[in-house]
Write a protein that holds these residues in place. Structure first.
Motif, PDB file in Angstrom:
ATOM      1  N   LEU A  32     -36.306  66.192 -38.489  1.00  0.00           N
ATOM      2  CA  LEU A  32     -36.313  67.792 -39.355  1.00  0.00           C
ATOM      3  C   LEU A  32     -34.961  68.478 -39.252  1.00  0.00           C
ATOM      4  O   LEU A  32     -34.359  68.504 -38.138  1.00  0.00           O
ATOM      5  CB  LEU A  32     -37.343  68.650 -38.296  1.00  0.00           C
ATOM      6  N   ILE A  33     -34.790  69.185 -40.301  1.00  0.00           N
ATOM      7  CA  ILE A  33     -33.522  69.504 -40.702  1.00  0.00           C
ATOM      8  C   ILE A  33     -33.345  70.856 -41.321  1.00  0.00           C
ATOM      9  O   ILE A  33     -34.227  71.141 -42.268  1.00  0.00           O
ATOM     10  CB  ILE A  33     -32.729  68.704 -41.717  1.00  0.00           C
ATOM     11  N   PHE A  34     -32.670  71.588 -40.601  1.00  0.00           N
ATOM     12  CA  PHE A  34     -32.485  73.103 -41.128  1.00  0.00           C
ATOM     13  C   PHE A  34     -31.240  73.120 -41.710  1.00  0.00           C
ATOM     14  O   PHE A  34     -30.256  72.837 -41.150  1.00  0.00           O
ATOM     15  CB  PHE A  34     -32.841  74.070 -40.076  1.00  0.00           C
ATOM     16  N   ARG A  35     -30.940  73.822 -42.781  1.00  0.00           N
ATOM     17  CA  ARG A  35     -29.535  74.276 -43.523  1.00  0.00           C
ATOM     18  C   ARG A  35     -29.612  75.239 -44.412  1.00  0.00           C
ATOM     19  O   ARG A  35     -30.697  75.750 -44.962  1.00  0.00           O
ATOM     20  CB  ARG A  35     -29.170  72.953 -44.307  1.00  0.00           C
ATOM     21  N   GLU A  36     -28.436  75.723 -44.408  1.00  0.00           N
ATOM     22  CA  GLU A  36     -27.999  76.935 -45.405  1.00  0.00           C
ATOM     23  C   GLU A  36     -26.581  76.945 -45.648  1.00  0.00           C
ATOM     24  O   GLU A  36     -25.890  76.814 -44.777  1.00  0.00           O
ATOM     25  CB  GLU A  36     -28.700  78.171 -44.653  1.00  0.00           C
ATOM     26  N   SER A  37     -26.349  77.271 -46.774  1.00  0.00           N
ATOM     27  CA  SER A  37     -24.872  77.340 -47.244  1.00  0.00           C
ATOM     28  C   SER A  37     -24.089  78.379 -46.163  1.00  0.00           C
ATOM     29  O   SER A  37     -24.443  79.470 -46.185  1.00  0.00           O
ATOM     30  CB  SER A  37     -24.731  77.922 -48.788  1.00  0.00           C
ATOM     31  N   GLY A  38     -22.916  77.946 -45.679  1.00  0.00           N
ATOM     32  CA  GLY A  38     -22.025  78.486 -44.987  1.00  0.00           C
ATOM     33  C   GLY A  38     -22.234  78.521 -43.461  1.00  0.00           C
ATOM     34  O   GLY A  38     -21.804  79.216 -42.524  1.00  0.00           O
ATOM     35  N   HIS A  39     -23.426  77.535 -43.367  1.00  0.00           N
ATOM     36  CA  HIS A  39     -23.757  77.632 -41.780  1.00  0.00           C
ATOM     37  C   HIS A  39     -23.858  76.099 -41.354  1.00  0.00           C
ATOM     38  O   HIS A  39     -23.953  74.929 -42.197  1.00  0.00           O
ATOM     39  CB  HIS A  39     -25.287  77.834 -41.627  1.00  0.00           C
ATOM     40  N   ILE A 167     -23.798  63.637 -45.715  1.00  0.00           N
ATOM     41  CA  ILE A 167     -24.467  62.309 -46.035  1.00  0.00           C
ATOM     42  C   ILE A 167     -25.298  62.294 -47.376  1.00  0.00           C
ATOM     43  O   ILE A 167     -25.092  61.230 -48.159  1.00  0.00           O
ATOM     44  CB  ILE A 167     -25.362  61.949 -44.786  1.00  0.00           C
ATOM     45  N   VAL A 168     -26.207  63.194 -47.567  1.00  0.00           N
ATOM     46  CA  VAL A 168     -26.942  63.301 -48.822  1.00  0.00           C
ATOM     47  C   VAL A 168     -26.329  63.226 -50.193  1.00  0.00           C
ATOM     48  O   VAL A 168     -26.961  62.909 -51.187  1.00  0.00           O
ATOM     49  CB  VAL A 168     -28.295  64.141 -48.840  1.00  0.00           C
ATOM     50  N   THR A 169     -25.159  63.892 -50.054  1.00  0.00           N
ATOM     51  CA  THR A 169     -24.503  64.004 -51.215  1.00  0.00           C
ATOM     52  C   THR A 169     -23.161  63.128 -51.221  1.00  0.00           C
ATOM     53  O   THR A 169     -22.314  63.086 -52.422  1.00  0.00           O
ATOM     54  CB  THR A 169     -23.750  65.562 -51.390  1.00  0.00           C
ATOM     55  N   GLY A 170     -22.961  62.366 -50.371  1.00  0.00           N
ATOM     56  CA  GLY A 170     -21.804  61.338 -50.654  1.00  0.00           C
ATOM     57  C   GLY A 170     -20.651  62.129 -50.220  1.00  0.00           C
ATOM     58  O   GLY A 170     -19.533  61.715 -50.412  1.00  0.00           O
ATOM     59  N   GLY A 171     -20.441  63.247 -49.684  1.00  0.00           N
ATOM     60  CA  GLY A 171     -19.408  64.167 -49.690  1.00  0.00           C
ATOM     61  C   GLY A 171     -18.999  64.925 -50.368  1.00  0.00           C
ATOM     62  O   GLY A 171     -18.022  65.612 -50.325  1.00  0.00           O
ATOM     63  N   ASN A 172     -19.713  65.114 -51.524  1.00  0.00           N
ATOM     64  CA  ASN A 172     -19.214  65.795 -52.778  1.00  0.00           C
ATOM     65  C   ASN A 172     -20.131  67.356 -52.822  1.00  0.00           C
ATOM     66  O   ASN A 172     -19.419  67.984 -53.278  1.00  0.00           O
ATOM     67  CB  ASN A 172     -19.472  65.344 -54.106  1.00  0.00           C
ATOM     68  N   PHE A 173     -21.035  67.358 -51.699  1.00  0.00           N
ATOM     69  CA  PHE A 173     -21.696  68.559 -51.600  1.00  0.00           C
ATOM     70  C   PHE A 173     -22.375  69.283 -52.809  1.00  0.00           C
ATOM     71  O   PHE A 173     -22.505  70.562 -52.870  1.00  0.00           O
ATOM     72  CB  PHE A 173     -20.806  69.807 -50.911  1.00  0.00           C
ATOM     73  N   ASN A 174     -22.321  68.474 -53.829  1.00  0.00           N
ATOM     74  CA  ASN A 174     -23.170  69.074 -54.976  1.00  0.00           C
ATOM     75  C   ASN A 174     -24.615  68.639 -55.147  1.00  0.00           C
ATOM     76  O   ASN A 174     -24.974  67.582 -54.693  1.00  0.00           O
ATOM     77  CB  ASN A 174     -22.639  68.270 -56.136  1.00  0.00           C
ATOM     78  N   SER A 175     -25.325  69.586 -55.386  1.00  0.00           N
ATOM     79  CA  SER A 175     -26.983  69.559 -55.374  1.00  0.00           C
ATOM     80  C   SER A 175     -27.428  69.045 -54.298  1.00  0.00           C
ATOM     81  O   SER A 175     -28.253  67.794 -54.188  1.00  0.00           O
ATOM     82  CB  SER A 175     -27.256  68.675 -56.725  1.00  0.00           C
ATOM     83  N   VAL A 176     -27.120  69.764 -53.128  1.00  0.00           N
ATOM     84  CA  VAL A 176     -27.818  69.070 -51.768  1.00  0.00           C
ATOM     85  C   VAL A 176     -29.282  69.011 -51.755  1.00  0.00           C
ATOM     86  O   VAL A 176     -29.721  68.001 -51.136  1.00  0.00           O
ATOM     87  CB  VAL A 176     -27.277  70.240 -50.767  1.00  0.00           C
ATOM     88  N   THR A 178     -31.389  67.966 -53.937  1.00  0.00           N
ATOM     89  CA  THR A 178     -31.833  66.735 -54.461  1.00  0.00           C
ATOM     90  C   THR A 178     -30.861  65.789 -54.309  1.00  0.00           C
ATOM     91  O   THR A 178     -31.167  64.579 -54.688  1.00  0.00           O
ATOM     92  CB  THR A 178     -32.077  66.958 -56.146  1.00  0.00           C
ATOM     93  N   TRP A 179     -30.118  65.609 -53.454  1.00  0.00           N
ATOM     94  CA  TRP A 179     -29.317  64.714 -52.641  1.00  0.00           C
ATOM     95  C   TRP A 179     -28.515  64.156 -53.767  1.00  0.00           C
ATOM     96  O   TRP A 179     -28.140  62.878 -53.819  1.00  0.00           O
ATOM     97  CB  TRP A 179     -30.238  63.584 -52.229  1.00  0.00           C
ATOM     98  N   SER A 180     -28.079  64.925 -54.634  1.00  0.00           N
ATOM     99  CA  SER A 180     -26.965  64.511 -55.774  1.00  0.00           C
ATOM    100  C   SER A 180     -27.746  63.658 -56.657  1.00  0.00           C
ATOM    101  O   SER A 180     -27.138  62.905 -57.200  1.00  0.00           O
ATOM    102  CB  SER A 180     -25.618  64.292 -54.915  1.00  0.00           C
ATOM    103  N   GLY A 181     -28.948  63.810 -56.771  1.00  0.00           N
ATOM    104  CA  GLY A 181     -29.600  62.809 -57.907  1.00  0.00           C
ATOM    105  C   GLY A 181     -30.290  61.793 -57.083  1.00  0.00           C
ATOM    106  O   GLY A 181     -31.096  61.247 -57.751  1.00  0.00           O
ATOM    107  N   LYS A 182     -30.073  61.675 -55.944  1.00  0.00           N
ATOM    108  CA  LYS A 182     -30.626  60.400 -55.315  1.00  0.00           C
ATOM    109  C   LYS A 182     -31.980  60.459 -54.743  1.00  0.00           C
ATOM    110  O   LYS A 182     -32.757  59.635 -54.352  1.00  0.00           O
ATOM    111  CB  LYS A 182     -29.743  60.173 -54.051  1.00  0.00           C
ATOM    112  N   ALA A 183     -32.333  61.706 -54.616  1.00  0.00           N
ATOM    113  CA  ALA A 183     -33.700  61.927 -53.896  1.00  0.00           C
ATOM    114  C   ALA A 183     -35.027  61.327 -54.950  1.00  0.00           C
ATOM    115  O   ALA A 183     -34.665  61.245 -56.094  1.00  0.00           O
ATOM    116  CB  ALA A 183     -34.063  63.365 -53.647  1.00  0.00           C
ATOM    117  N   PRO A 184     -35.986  61.238 -54.459  1.00  0.00           N
ATOM    118  CA  PRO A 184     -37.005  60.412 -55.174  1.00  0.00           C
ATOM    119  C   PRO A 184     -37.741  61.137 -56.280  1.00  0.00           C
ATOM    120  O   PRO A 184     -38.519  60.686 -57.186  1.00  0.00           O
ATOM    121  CB  PRO A 184     -38.098  59.672 -54.325  1.00  0.00           C
ATOM    122  N   PHE A 185     -37.762  62.720 -56.424  1.00  0.00           N
ATOM    123  CA  PHE A 185     -38.464  63.381 -57.058  1.00  0.00           C
ATOM    124  C   PHE A 185     -37.699  64.001 -58.427  1.00  0.00           C
ATOM    125  O   PHE A 185     -37.935  65.093 -58.653  1.00  0.00           O
ATOM    126  CB  PHE A 185     -39.242  64.628 -56.347  1.00  0.00           C
TER     127      PHE A 185
END
Length: 310
Positions: A32-39, A167-176, A178-185
């Motif tokens: 279970l993960i909580f996130r927000e830009s700048g935090h 981790i989900v963006t491979g360190g590029n922090f783009n499109s968190v 959707t996991w930089s396009g890796k997410a299944p949806f």
């Protein structure tokens, strides 16, 4: 000057002591993960996914094995705008490799993925989320009750590589989301913004293309602005979006979820329980969009409708 001399076995114990850890992650654990830009990211291990599986439709539970106070300390007492993610994956060596992951609703892309995408993008990513805070990064556990949490700054020079965002963006922090396009949806985020309700999907690998099998909706998680998290097993209730009538044909439009089968119950006299209403023989399989079933009104009288989900 006094000298402190440690016995050899005591010195060895100090040198080999296992660093403190918030969890011992295993395949199948729900994160279970909580996130927000700048935090900082706030991450919990809720234990094995089996606690949410096999429940009867409508089963409801408030999830308490995480510290909401830790979350509000990080993001403030009002969690509006914070994103929430839930994810789990069993072993690729399992007889039935499966991942479980949240998504925003509606989701029209909830269909099985290829074996390679499942292994790399789902199990690989989720396993990294569970394991990296422990090894190799040795992130200090958060001061939480229960003690199953990490607070990790994505841009921390020491621990950032263990954070969800990294981790989900491979360190590029783009499109968190959707996991930089890796997410299944596809373009549908795996995150749900507070307050709101996210779907919780069971995703398996397939070799069938096109027309891949649908994912299975395990249930939904609702999160409030004060941090109350509730799980409800089974499909989302369908909402009737409209009814149009031409002659004795009623066209009932309603919301659907990918993979669920729908039919229409009807009556021309309220009073009896809905379970006693006749059910039209026409059915359809949902695709996540507003879909339509046509019903023939043989009595040419006013009718009432309810969408049945199977």
């Amino acid at each position: 000057m006094k000298k402190i001399i440690l016995p050899a076995f005591a010195l060895l114990a100090l040198l080999t002591a296992t660093p403190a850890r918030a969890w011992s992650y295993s395949d199948g654990d729900v994160l279970l993960i909580f996130r927000e830009s700048g935090h900082n990211d706030v991450e919990f291990d809720l234990g094995n996914v089996s606690q949410f599986l096999g429940q009867t439709n409508g089963y409801t539970a408030t999830i308490t094995n995480w510290d909401s106070g830790l979350v509000t300390t990080q993001f403030g007492s009002d969690l509006t705008g914070v994103s929430v993610i839930l994810a789990a994956a069993n072993s690729p060596a399992s007889t039935s490799p499966t991942a479980w992951i949240s998504s925003a609703d509606p989701n029209v892309y909830a269909y099985n993925v290829s074996q390679s995408a499942w292994t790399a993008n789902l199990h690989g990513t989720i396993s990294s989320l569970g394991n990296r805070p422990v090894s190799p990064f040795n992130v200090p556990p958060a001061a939480a009750t229960p003690t199953n949490a990490y607070v990790i700054g994505p841009f921390s020079s020491q621990y950032g590589g263990a954070s969800y965002d990294y981790i989900v963006t491979g360190g590029n922090f783009n499109s968190v989301a959707t996991w930089s396009g890796k997410a299944p949806f596809s373009t549908v985020p795996v995150e749900q913004v507070v307050p709101g309700t996210s779907d919780f999907w069971q995703v398996q690998p397939t070799s069938i293309y096109p027309n891949s099998p649908a994912d299975s909706l395990v249930g939904t998680f609702n999160i409030t602005t004060n941090g109350t998290l509730t799980f409800v097993a089974g499909p989302r209730p369908s909402t009737i979006a409209g009814v149009s009538v031409q002659g004795n044909i009623s066209s009932i439009q309603f919301s659907t979820t990918v993979g669920n089968t729908y039919s229409i119950a009807y009556t021309n006299a309220l009073g009896a329980p809905v379970s006693a209403w006749p059910v039209d023989v026409n059915t359809l399989v949902g695709d996540g969009r507003i879909d339509t079933i046509n019903h023939t009104n043989n009595n040419n009288s006013q009718e009432f409708y309810q969408v049945e989900t199977h």
